[in-house]
Design a protein around this motif. Structure first.
Motif, short mmCIF file in Angstrom:
data_model
loop_
_atom_site.label_atom_id
_atom_site.label_comp_id
_atom_site.label_asym_id
_atom_site.label_seq_id
_atom_site.Cartn_x
_atom_site.Cartn_y
_atom_site.Cartn_z
N UNK A 76 80.43 42.26 39.38
CA UNK A 76 80.82 43.60 39.83
C UNK A 76 81.96 44.20 39.00
N UNK A 77 82.42 43.45 38.00
CA UNK A 77 83.57 43.90 37.22
C UNK A 77 83.31 45.22 36.53
N UNK A 78 82.13 45.37 35.96
CA UNK A 78 81.80 46.58 35.23
C UNK A 78 81.96 47.83 36.10
N UNK A 79 81.62 47.73 37.38
CA UNK A 79 81.71 48.87 38.27
C UNK A 79 83.15 49.36 38.41
N UNK A 95 91.54 44.87 26.66
CA UNK A 95 91.72 46.30 26.35
C UNK A 95 90.97 47.19 27.32
N UNK A 96 90.51 46.63 28.44
CA UNK A 96 89.69 47.42 29.35
C UNK A 96 88.29 47.57 28.78
N UNK A 97 87.57 48.58 29.29
CA UNK A 97 86.23 48.84 28.76
C UNK A 97 85.80 50.25 29.14
N UNK A 98 84.69 50.66 28.57
CA UNK A 98 84.18 52.00 28.87
C UNK A 98 85.04 53.08 28.26
N UNK A 99 84.99 54.27 28.83
CA UNK A 99 85.71 55.40 28.26
C UNK A 99 87.22 55.29 28.44
N UNK A 100 87.64 54.35 29.30
CA UNK A 100 89.07 54.16 29.52
C UNK A 100 89.62 53.00 28.69
N UNK A 101 88.82 52.45 27.79
CA UNK A 101 89.29 51.36 26.95
C UNK A 101 90.47 51.82 26.09
N UNK A 102 91.39 50.91 25.82
CA UNK A 102 92.60 51.24 25.06
C UNK A 102 92.24 51.79 23.68
N UNK A 103 92.60 53.04 23.37
CA UNK A 103 92.25 53.61 22.08
C UNK A 103 93.10 53.06 20.94
N UNK A 104 94.24 52.46 21.27
CA UNK A 104 95.12 51.95 20.23
C UNK A 104 94.82 50.53 19.79
N UNK A 105 93.72 49.96 20.30
CA UNK A 105 93.43 48.56 19.98
C UNK A 105 93.12 48.34 18.50
N UNK A 106 92.60 49.35 17.82
CA UNK A 106 92.26 49.18 16.40
C UNK A 106 93.53 49.01 15.56
N UNK A 107 94.54 49.83 15.84
CA UNK A 107 95.82 49.68 15.15
C UNK A 107 96.49 48.36 15.53
N UNK A 108 96.47 48.04 16.81
CA UNK A 108 97.13 46.82 17.29
C UNK A 108 96.52 45.58 16.64
N UNK A 109 95.20 45.50 16.62
CA UNK A 109 94.55 44.32 16.05
C UNK A 109 94.71 44.26 14.54
N UNK A 110 94.74 45.41 13.89
CA UNK A 110 94.98 45.43 12.45
C UNK A 110 96.36 44.84 12.15
N UNK A 111 97.34 45.21 12.95
CA UNK A 111 98.70 44.71 12.75
C UNK A 111 98.79 43.22 13.04
N UNK A 112 98.24 42.78 14.15
CA UNK A 112 98.32 41.37 14.52
C UNK A 112 97.63 40.50 13.48
#
Length: 547
Positions: free
Chosen positions: A100-103, A482-499
């Motif tokens: 039920x997590x996706x809901x 990072x969550x999921x769907x349309x509310x997923x964290x938009x900054x994850x690409x920068x964050x993962x690039x840095x890490x």
């Protein structure tokens, strides 16, 4: 610019009233809301949702959960089903498990932002620094990340690497023996803050020490706000009262505006001069400039408002990215066999990219597009940059990507990612989450699920995702940091690039990373975001410095 209003002489009573009135209102509100919160836990619960029983003599689930979160969450789901109520950190919450997590993530009336504010009072902390928009989760922040940060990530990467290398050389350096860093977070926090300062504000502003300090200090303010171990139900109400009166972010805003004003004025002068001469103005590559260029699109009021938006970006990026970068090094220390594997991958990637770049140069020479090798100097095909940690190079380091994703899967708190119901919501199994109820996600049901993660999900397997098409930025029910769907964290690409860039730098320069106190290994691997591990790290250089 914000200013202070002085009371006229002889107006002590008025001044006292001005100070005491909001404090009184804040305290009264805190008491009211606390009583409301305490009583709400026993209300608005669907009786069909089972409640987890306590162990004999205990009045919460804290102790049982903390002893073994995986065992506790698995037992609860097996005994009570995918939805159950638990009492942890002085709060009742409804736990939702797979399937039920996706809901939860796809239902707009179950809000992550509302839940974070309810737990911490963060809206009062951030709203005063943004004049045009209110709230750290306002769409404007997401739009700036989506429109400006992510599309320009490849262009930002060289300066990110440059700043990280400079901090590494200065603070970690080279040593013929073992170099002990007692508090690694301090170094990686400075590394990330320095990189973000040049990306967000531009190199002219980022070189000012006071700007770098404010990037670091404001994340410290945030860390105190969101302490993951706090069990106080008073905290969010106290924070709302406190930050509604004296907000430390105002000091940081003043520093950024003071540093940015002469730079922006000089840029405007250069642009006007270029326009007068009829030549193109080369616009600086930083987020501040791009926000200024699109102020009407984002509804920006003035430079102070620009700096407010940038400060919120700092808050939501530097804190978590510094934390992740630090604990990546603890995992390298806990699994030393991974360092050479990652180093060899890095060498292979850089050699392959070097070959591809040479082929491109030869093609241009053959076609006559370039007259000689000297024509490539200062261009994107400059041979001197063949072995740089470019965006492409980091993206091709698939084992490093898997290593980072596995850390995030393995380390995540098993009851996490809160959501608050904005109205009554009926799940597909018929159970009702009533308005005002807080939900926690059972991460154990997804992150330790063998059907989603493969064999031995309780084990840390660094290459688990190699060849699986599951990058560290790819969200879904099987990966929820990072969550999921349309509310997923938009900054994850920068964050993962840095890490991943931090990881690449570490394995390229150090052949061994060790824990000062090996007995803290389990603590290091299971620590929560913002939780300090009581041991330092030893770094052994690959190539000792020749003094």
């Amino acid at each position: 610019m914000l200013g202070l209003v002085s009371a006229p002489s002889g107006s002590d009573a008025v001044l006292v009233f001005k100070v005491a009135f909001p404090i009184g209102i804040g305290l009264a509100s805190a008491v009211f809301l606390t009583i409301k919160a305490a009583t709400r836990d026993t209300l608005n619960i669907d009786k069909a949702i089972p409640t987890v029983s306590y162990r004999l003599g205990e009045t919460s689930h804290d102790a049982e959960y903390d002893e073994d979160p995986d065992l506790f969450m698995a037992r609860c789901q097996e005994q009570y089903g995918p939805v159950f109520n638990m009492h942890r950190r002085n709060r009742w919450s409804t736990v939702v498990s797979d399937p039920l997590v996706r809901e939860v993530f796809m239902t707009d009336d179950l809000s992550f932002g509302d839940a974070v504010d309810e737990l911490t009072g963060i809206h009062a902390f951030t709203s005063s620094v943004i004049k045009s928009k209110k709230g750290f989760d306002h769409p404007t922040i997401h739009e700036i990340i989506r429109d400006i940060v992510t599309p320009n990530l490849a262009l930002f990467t060289p300066r990110i690497v440059e700043r990280m290398q400079a901090i590494t050389d200065r603070d970690l350096g080279h040593s013929q023996g073992r170099n002990l860093i007692e508090d690694p977070l301090v170094i990686f926090q400075e590394m990330i803050a320095s990189a973000m300062a040049t990306v967000f504000m531009g190199h002219e502003i980022a070189k000012e020490r006071k700007v770098l300090d404010t990037f670091i200090d404001c994340t410290g303010d945030l860390a105190g706000l969101i302490d993951p171990r706090s069990r106080s139900t008073w905290r969010p109400y106290f924070n709302r009262a406190k930050y509604g009166i004296a907000n430390p972010l105002q000091k940081h805003i003043r520093i950024l505006v003071e540093a940015a004003t002469p730079v922006v004025q000089e840029r405007r002068r250069q642009e006007a001069e270029a326009l007068e001469k009829g030549v193109d103005y080369t616009r600086p590559l930083d987020i501040m400039q791009k926000v200024l260029d699109n102020f009407d699109k984002y509804g920006i009021v003035d430079l102070e408002d620009v700096c407010g938006h940038l400060l919120v970006l700092v808050l939501v990026s530097v804190h978590t990215t510094s934390d992740s970068s630090t604990y990546l090094n603890y995992y390298l220390a806990a699994f030393p066999e991974c360092i050479d594997v990652l180093y060899q991958e890095q060498l292979e990637v850089l050699v392959q990219i070097g070959k591809e770049r040479e082929e491109q140069r030869q093609s241009k020479l053959t076609s006559g597009e370039a007259g000689s090798v000297k024509d490539f100097v200062g261009t994107e095909l400059d041979p001197r940059n063949d072995r740089d940690f470019s965006s492409l190079a980091v993206r091709r380091m698939v084992k490093m990507d898997s290593f980072v994703r596995e850390i995030m899967r393995f380390r995540t708190d098993r009851a996490n990612t809160p959501h608050t119901a904005r109205k009554d919501v009926v799940l597909s199994n018929g159970m009702t989450i009533y308005k005002g109820r807080m939900i926690m996600i059972n991460m154990q049901s997804t992150h330790q699920n063998p059907d989603m993660q493969g064999e031995d999900p309780a084990e840390f397997r660094p290459w688990r995702f190699v060849g699986k098409g599951k990058a560290a930025t790819k969200v879904g029910t099987d990966f929820l940091p990072f969550g999921m769907g349309k509310h997923a964290c938009p900054g994850r690409f920068l964050a993962m690039q840095e890490v991943k860039t931090v990881g690449a730098l570490m394995v390229s320069r150090y052949s061994k990373i060790e824990m000062q106190d090996p007995s803290q290994k389990t603590k290091a691997l299971r620590s929560l975001i913002g939780e300090k591990v009581p041991t330092g790290l030893y770094f052994t250089s690959r190539e000792p410095r020749n003094d």
